[in-house]
Write a protein that holds these residues in place. Sequence first.
Motif, PDB file in Angstrom:
ATOM      1  N   VAL A 168      -0.339   6.112  13.539  1.00 36.34           N
ATOM      2  CA  VAL A 168       0.042   4.593  13.741  1.00 36.34           C
ATOM      3  C   VAL A 168      -0.498   4.260  15.352  1.00 36.34           C
ATOM      4  CG1 VAL A 168       1.698   2.845  13.991  1.00 36.34           C
ATOM      5  CG2 VAL A 168       1.887   4.381  12.245  1.00 36.34           C
ATOM      6  N   LEU A 169      -0.076   4.959  16.182  1.00 31.91           N
ATOM      7  CA  LEU A 169      -0.777   4.696  17.707  1.00 31.91           C
ATOM      8  C   LEU A 169      -2.142   4.475  17.578  1.00 31.91           C
ATOM      9  CD1 LEU A 169       1.659   6.818  19.926  1.00 31.91           C
ATOM     10  CD2 LEU A 169       1.904   4.402  19.668  1.00 31.91           C
ATOM     11  N   GLU A 170      -2.816   5.664  16.927  1.00 30.85           N
ATOM     12  CA  GLU A 170      -4.173   5.555  17.014  1.00 30.85           C
ATOM     13  C   GLU A 170      -4.977   4.366  16.309  1.00 30.85           C
ATOM     14  OE1 GLU A 170      -7.217   8.157  18.223  1.00 30.85           O
ATOM     15  OE2 GLU A 170      -5.625   7.454  19.580  1.00 30.85           O
ATOM     16  N   GLY A 171      -4.245   3.989  15.079  1.00 30.69           N
ATOM     17  CA  GLY A 171      -4.676   2.962  14.352  1.00 30.69           C
ATOM     18  C   GLY A 171      -4.493   1.800  15.065  1.00 30.69           C
ATOM     19  N   CYS A 172      -3.333   1.501  15.992  1.00 29.65           N
ATOM     20  CA  CYS A 172      -3.194   0.431  16.682  1.00 29.65           C
ATOM     21  C   CYS A 172      -4.263   0.263  17.859  1.00 29.65           C
ATOM     22  CB  CYS A 172      -1.720   0.310  17.228  1.00 29.65           C
ATOM     23  SG  CYS A 172      -0.471  -0.057  16.303  1.00 29.65           S
ATOM     24  N   ARG A 173      -4.581   1.367  18.617  1.00 24.95           N
ATOM     25  CA  ARG A 173      -5.656   1.407  19.595  1.00 24.95           C
ATOM     26  C   ARG A 173      -6.920   1.041  18.911  1.00 24.95           C
ATOM     27  NH1 ARG A 173      -8.048   7.106  21.490  1.00 24.95           N
ATOM     28  NH2 ARG A 173      -9.517   6.427  22.857  1.00 24.95           N
ATOM     29  N   HIS A 174      -7.243   1.790  17.993  1.00 23.66           N
ATOM     30  CA  HIS A 174      -8.784   1.332  17.652  1.00 23.66           C
ATOM     31  C   HIS A 174      -8.679  -0.182  16.860  1.00 23.66           C
ATOM     32  CE1 HIS A 174     -10.404   5.181  18.909  1.00 23.66           C
ATOM     33  NE2 HIS A 174      -9.210   5.898  18.213  1.00 23.66           N
ATOM     34  N   ALA A 175      -7.985  -0.743  16.230  1.00 28.56           N
ATOM     35  CA  ALA A 175      -7.761  -1.933  15.720  1.00 28.56           C
ATOM     36  C   ALA A 175      -7.689  -2.987  16.694  1.00 28.56           C
ATOM     37  CB  ALA A 175      -6.843  -1.943  14.424  1.00 28.56           C
TER      38      ALA A 175
ATOM     39  N   GLN B 197      -8.112   4.370   7.690  1.00 31.13           N
ATOM     40  CA  GLN B 197      -8.700   3.569   6.422  1.00 31.13           C
ATOM     41  C   GLN B 197      -7.772   2.174   6.507  1.00 31.13           C
ATOM     42  OE1 GLN B 197      -9.397   5.083   2.854  1.00 31.13           O
ATOM     43  NE2 GLN B 197     -10.202   3.267   1.842  1.00 31.13           N
ATOM     44  N   LEU B 198      -6.585   2.410   6.258  1.00 42.10           N
ATOM     45  CA  LEU B 198      -5.754   1.189   6.301  1.00 42.10           C
ATOM     46  C   LEU B 198      -5.879   0.103   7.550  1.00 42.10           C
ATOM     47  CD1 LEU B 198      -2.836  -0.062   5.250  1.00 42.10           C
ATOM     48  CD2 LEU B 198      -1.691   1.425   6.938  1.00 42.10           C
ATOM     49  N   PHE B 199      -5.769   0.687   8.700  1.00 47.73           N
ATOM     50  CA  PHE B 199      -6.127  -0.103   9.952  1.00 47.73           C
ATOM     51  C   PHE B 199      -7.345  -0.856   9.749  1.00 47.73           C
ATOM     52  CE2 PHE B 199      -2.308   1.914  11.433  1.00 47.73           C
ATOM     53  CZ  PHE B 199      -1.693   0.726  12.372  1.00 47.73           C
TER      54      PHE B 199
ATOM     55  N   VAL C 177       0.730  -1.209  -0.030  1.00 47.05           N
ATOM     56  CA  VAL C 177       0.004   0.190  -0.015  1.00 47.05           C
ATOM     57  C   VAL C 177       0.922   1.155   0.174  1.00 47.05           C
ATOM     58  CG1 VAL C 177      -1.787   1.293   1.284  1.00 47.05           C
ATOM     59  CG2 VAL C 177      -1.696  -1.273   1.197  1.00 47.05           C
ATOM     60  N   LYS C 178       0.629   2.271  -1.009  1.00 42.58           N
ATOM     61  CA  LYS C 178       1.568   3.504  -1.145  1.00 42.58           C
ATOM     62  C   LYS C 178       0.638   4.224  -0.146  1.00 42.58           C
ATOM     63  CE  LYS C 178       3.585   6.898  -3.980  1.00 42.58           C
ATOM     64  NZ  LYS C 178       3.946   7.316  -5.271  1.00 42.58           N
TER      65      LYS C 178
ATOM     66  N   ASP D 266      -1.101  11.145   6.751  1.00 43.72           N
ATOM     67  CA  ASP D 266      -2.253  11.193   6.311  1.00 43.72           C
ATOM     68  C   ASP D 266      -3.390  10.563   7.344  1.00 43.72           C
ATOM     69  OD1 ASP D 266      -4.671  10.879   5.042  1.00 43.72           O
ATOM     70  OD2 ASP D 266      -3.993   9.950   3.104  1.00 43.72           O
ATOM     71  N   ARG D 267      -4.097  11.352   8.126  1.00 41.49           N
ATOM     72  CA  ARG D 267      -4.727  10.793   9.027  1.00 41.49           C
ATOM     73  C   ARG D 267      -6.017   9.775   8.387  1.00 41.49           C
ATOM     74  NH1 ARG D 267      -7.947  14.462  13.596  1.00 41.49           N
ATOM     75  NH2 ARG D 267      -9.305  12.746  14.553  1.00 41.49           N
ATOM     76  N   ALA D 268      -6.635  10.255   7.451  1.00 43.33           N
ATOM     77  CA  ALA D 268      -7.718   9.758   6.980  1.00 43.33           C
ATOM     78  C   ALA D 268      -7.318   8.417   6.339  1.00 43.33           C
ATOM     79  CB  ALA D 268      -8.733  10.357   5.993  1.00 43.33           C
ATOM     80  N   GLY D 269      -6.293   8.444   5.551  1.00 46.00           N
ATOM     81  CA  GLY D 269      -5.693   6.983   4.895  1.00 46.00           C
ATOM     82  C   GLY D 269      -5.338   5.927   5.987  1.00 46.00           C
TER      83      GLY D 269
END
Length: 338
Positions: A113-120, A73-75, A61-62, A67-70
């Motif tokens: 990344v931290l937020e992505g980890c937390r919510h996922a 979405q990734l997570f 994934v590039k 990019d917060r929204a991106g």
Amino acid sequence: MASDPVLLTGAAGFIGFHVARRLLAQGQRVIGVDNLNAYYDPRLKEARLAELAPHNAFSFVKLDLADRAGTEQLFAETRPGTVIHLAAQAGVRYSLTNPHAYAEANLIGFLNVLEGCRHAGVGHLVYASSSSVYGANGKTPFSVSDSVDHPVSLYAATKKANELMAHTYSHLYRLPTTGLRFFTVYGPWGRPDMAMWIFTEAILAGRPIQLFNYGRMRRDFTYIDDIVEGVVRVADRVPAPDPAWSNTNPDPSISNAPYRVYNIGNNHPEELLHLVDVLEAALGRKAIRELAPIQPGDVPETSADVEALTRDVGFKPATPIETGVARFVDWYRAYHRV
């Protein structure tokens, strides 16, 4: 690591590429992320990705993690079990002239990344810190128990900030995090902005090389295979609160959160002049040496105490510089056809 995919950021980078290759060889599914920026020639990053592309278990994934929204979405779409976060704006000297690049990649990107980890609900976040956090620490070898409150470059300050941010998320949300302080990594597929590549290119071209601090710099050069071994072993060891913790214990490496920080270094510093000797032997050519004063943001010596790493994962780097440099030179000649 379980059957869930590993999300690996900085997958087209030097360390990320080697970690991806190792995980794929172990049968792990890997989702690689990179923004392929132009800090150095993106063609090298694309060549690394071309090596990974044939693996069915690898997808790419590039994305710019700032990019917060991106990133959200990734997570949400990938739901990784483990995240190995190696994406960052690297380089000490570049931070003197391009400070905002470090805030965007190393602070905003890391927060996303931290937020992505937390919510996922990620089971373990392993992230790259740096030996630069030790600043001009005069005590060697550098220990994870040492204070790292006096960085001498913005790059180092952002890496220290990453450790603080990770601890906050480990404490508040019980997100297991492990930070890895890498010491001067080198080897095949390395970065063009690092001494090993710069010196090799100049020696082969008959150009002078600059040896800062008049060649008296000492670095704990760590071969890439040792770094990868450390990363993979640490990723498999999810941290728990340290039973030695108390609110009166001054050791900054101990926490009542699921949080750890390790050094990964060769625990054998080499003087820059010796590195040049080894390169000359591997290349069969003499270098034209120019001695120069130390540059702002540089530190005279790095040296890793890896006792905590050895204790917890049963491994410590040990590849001799003669072996590692010969392998790098062989790769460099093949890649550049010189």
